[in-house]
Design a protein around this motif. Structure first.
Motif, short mmCIF file in Angstrom:
data_model
loop_
_atom_site.label_atom_id
_atom_site.label_comp_id
_atom_site.label_asym_id
_atom_site.label_seq_id
_atom_site.Cartn_x
_atom_site.Cartn_y
_atom_site.Cartn_z
N ARG A 2 -8.25 42.13 28.71
CA ARG A 2 -7.27 42.07 27.62
C ARG A 2 -5.87 41.86 28.20
NH1 ARG A 2 -6.82 44.19 22.01
NH2 ARG A 2 -4.64 44.65 21.70
N PRO A 3 -5.12 40.94 27.63
CA PRO A 3 -3.76 40.67 28.12
C PRO A 3 -2.80 41.79 27.72
CG PRO A 3 -4.20 39.38 26.18
CD PRO A 3 -5.49 40.08 26.53
N TRP A 16 -0.47 40.78 18.46
CA TRP A 16 -1.38 41.86 18.82
C TRP A 16 -1.33 42.99 17.80
CZ3 TRP A 16 -5.17 40.88 21.96
CH2 TRP A 16 -5.04 39.72 22.72
N SER A 53 -4.21 38.24 18.09
CA SER A 53 -4.03 37.32 19.22
C SER A 53 -3.72 35.88 18.83
CB SER A 53 -5.22 37.37 20.19
OG SER A 53 -6.32 36.64 19.72
N PRO A 154 1.08 37.42 24.25
CA PRO A 154 0.51 36.09 24.52
C PRO A 154 -0.50 35.67 23.45
CG PRO A 154 -0.44 37.71 26.00
CD PRO A 154 0.61 38.42 25.19
N LYS A 156 -3.92 33.53 22.11
CA LYS A 156 -5.25 33.00 22.43
C LYS A 156 -5.22 31.48 22.28
CE LYS A 156 -10.09 33.42 21.30
NZ LYS A 156 -10.97 34.50 21.68
N THR A 161 -8.35 32.33 28.06
CA THR A 161 -8.21 33.26 26.93
C THR A 161 -9.47 33.34 26.08
OG1 THR A 161 -7.31 31.57 25.41
CG2 THR A 161 -5.73 32.78 26.79
N ASN A 162 -10.51 32.64 26.46
CA ASN A 162 -11.72 32.58 25.64
C ASN A 162 -12.32 33.93 25.35
OD1 ASN A 162 -13.63 31.13 24.16
ND2 ASN A 162 -15.06 31.15 25.88
N TRP A 164 -10.85 36.83 24.88
CA TRP A 164 -9.97 37.79 24.21
C TRP A 164 -10.54 38.20 22.87
CZ3 TRP A 164 -4.29 35.76 24.83
CH2 TRP A 164 -3.95 35.72 26.19
#
Length: 164
Positions: A2-3, A16, A53, A154, A156, A161-162, A164
């Motif tokens: 997770r970012p 988010w 996201s 950030p 998606k 990022t797939n 997330w």
């Protein structure tokens, strides 16, 4: 993995903090889309879909688009939340973009307000604005989010990022 979400400043929203499943809401904004040097839609009848996201996706009334700018496109897709989507080819000023817009003819419960509305991929239009501010397209080519200065990520859609 997770970012780490960016911290929104005053007047900003973090993607988010958006819900999952997504939420649809009316907004008091003016949206204008240009293609081929022509304004193909300019309306303040706007709803947006917010999903964790993802930058917001804006949906506009089909009837607000200039005559002849939307024609049925090839294929269909399915969203687990919104239901079955159909595509439009988008035309303006002698320019055409295949499958550049989509609609949910029979949206799932909770998303009925999307019936009769169209979203477009901002990255294939000449220019999309929200209240006169130019939109940056969501990274990647799969999602159709619109990034404006009040939205932070950030986001998606870009490489890596797939999951997330």
């Amino acid at each position: 993995m997770r970012p780490v979400p960016e911290r929104p400043a005053s007047g900003q929203e973090s993607v988010w903090d958006y819900p999952r499943p997504p939420r649809v809401e009316s907004v008091a904004k003016r949206v204008r889309i240009e293609l081929g040097g022509q304004a193909i839609v300019d309306t303040d009848d706007v709803v947006r879909v917010l999903e964790t996201s993802h930058p917001p996706v804006y949906y506009l009334p089909i009837d607000a688009f200039a005559e002849g700018t939307l024609t049925p496109g090839e294929g269909a897709s399915f969203c687990e939340y919104k239901g079955g989507a159909r595509y439009f080819d988008v035309h303006g000023g002698g320019t055409s973009r295949a499958r550049a817009g989509w609609t949910y003819p029979q949206p799932s419960p909770g998303f009925e307000v999307l019936r009769g509305r169209v979203a477009v991929y901002p990255g294939v239009m000449d220019r999309c604005t929200v209240d006169g501010v130019e939109v940056e397209p969501q990274p990647g080519g799969f999602y159709g989010g619109w990034i404006t200065p009040e939205i932070v990520g950030p986001f998606k859609g870009g490489p890596g990022t797939n999951g997330w």
